[in-house]
Enzyme design. Structure first.
Site, PDB file in Angstrom:
ATOM      1  N   ALA A 177      51.492 -11.257 -48.396  1.00 20.75           N
ATOM      2  CA  ALA A 177      52.094 -12.006 -47.284  1.00 20.75           C
ATOM      3  C   ALA A 177      53.586 -11.694 -47.180  1.00 20.75           C
ATOM      4  O   ALA A 177      54.119 -11.524 -46.072  1.00 20.75           O
ATOM      5  CB  ALA A 177      51.879 -13.504 -47.469  1.00 20.75           C
ATOM      6  N   GLN A 198      54.011  -8.294 -45.575  1.00 21.60           N
ATOM      7  CA  GLN A 198      53.781  -8.373 -44.132  1.00 21.60           C
ATOM      8  C   GLN A 198      54.990  -8.977 -43.416  1.00 21.60           C
ATOM      9  O   GLN A 198      55.404  -8.500 -42.357  1.00 21.60           O
ATOM     10  CB  GLN A 198      52.531  -9.203 -43.841  1.00 21.60           C
ATOM     11  N   GLU A 216      58.646 -18.127 -47.988  1.00 26.34           N
ATOM     12  CA  GLU A 216      57.544 -17.389 -48.612  1.00 26.34           C
ATOM     13  C   GLU A 216      57.824 -17.145 -50.094  1.00 26.34           C
ATOM     14  O   GLU A 216      56.921 -17.262 -50.936  1.00 26.34           O
ATOM     15  CB  GLU A 216      57.306 -16.060 -47.901  1.00 26.34           C
ATOM     16  N   GLU A 244      53.099 -21.053 -56.317  1.00 24.90           N
ATOM     17  CA  GLU A 244      51.759 -20.556 -56.640  1.00 24.90           C
ATOM     18  C   GLU A 244      51.717 -19.927 -58.026  1.00 24.90           C
ATOM     19  O   GLU A 244      50.780 -20.154 -58.791  1.00 24.90           O
ATOM     20  CB  GLU A 244      51.292 -19.562 -55.585  1.00 24.90           C
ATOM     21  N   SER A 289      51.926 -23.477 -48.632  1.00 27.58           N
ATOM     22  CA  SER A 289      51.410 -22.743 -47.481  1.00 27.58           C
ATOM     23  C   SER A 289      51.831 -23.410 -46.175  1.00 27.58           C
ATOM     24  O   SER A 289      52.195 -22.733 -45.205  1.00 27.58           O
ATOM     25  CB  SER A 289      49.885 -22.669 -47.571  1.00 27.58           C
TER      26      SER A 289
END
Length: 127
Positions: free
Chosen positions: A37, A40, A76, A83, A105
């Site tokens: 992620a 990206q 992020e 996480e 998230s």
């Protein structure tokens, strides 16, 4: 030692500043290596940041357009840290672990919505 003296001493500790910078670069490298992620979103920022610099009519608009993208990367990174910490504690499913990951998230989702809203409002104002 007084507070002012500690502030001056901390500001002059170049070694600490260099180490902190090194840790930051290591964190960015880890995110690029391990987090799809994040990769990206880096691609998104790489494409949109120059566009934002070009489309923004003044410094404030450029800051809003590019800053909203950088904010997505920051959130992020924090989500990835949450996480990793949760996974380090235990891979077993736990309600609180799931909640922590879901909240991270959700934070990323809200930062993406903010970026889209910022771009839409700035561009709508121009056209």
């Amino acid at each position: 030692m007084g507070v002012m003296q500690k502030l001056v001493q901390s500001a002059g500790d170049i070694g600490r500043i260099v180490r902190a910078g090194s840790y930051s670069v290591s964190g960015l490298r880890a995110a690029l290596r391990k987090e799809a992620a994040f990769r990206q979103e880096v691609i998104l920022v790489t494409v949109l940041a120059p566009l934002g610099a070009w489309l923004g009519h003044d410094g404030i608009e450029r800051l809003l357009l590019i800053g909203s993208l950088v904010l997505v990367l920051i959130v992020e990174l924090l989500n990835s840290a949450v996480e990793a910490t949760v996974d380090r504690i235990s891979k077993k499913h736990h309600k609180l672990s799931g909640r922590a990951k879901d909240m991270g998230s959700a934070a990323v989702y809200l930062s993406l919505l903010l970026a889209m809203l910022t771009w839409a409002l700035v561009l709508f104002d121009h056209y």
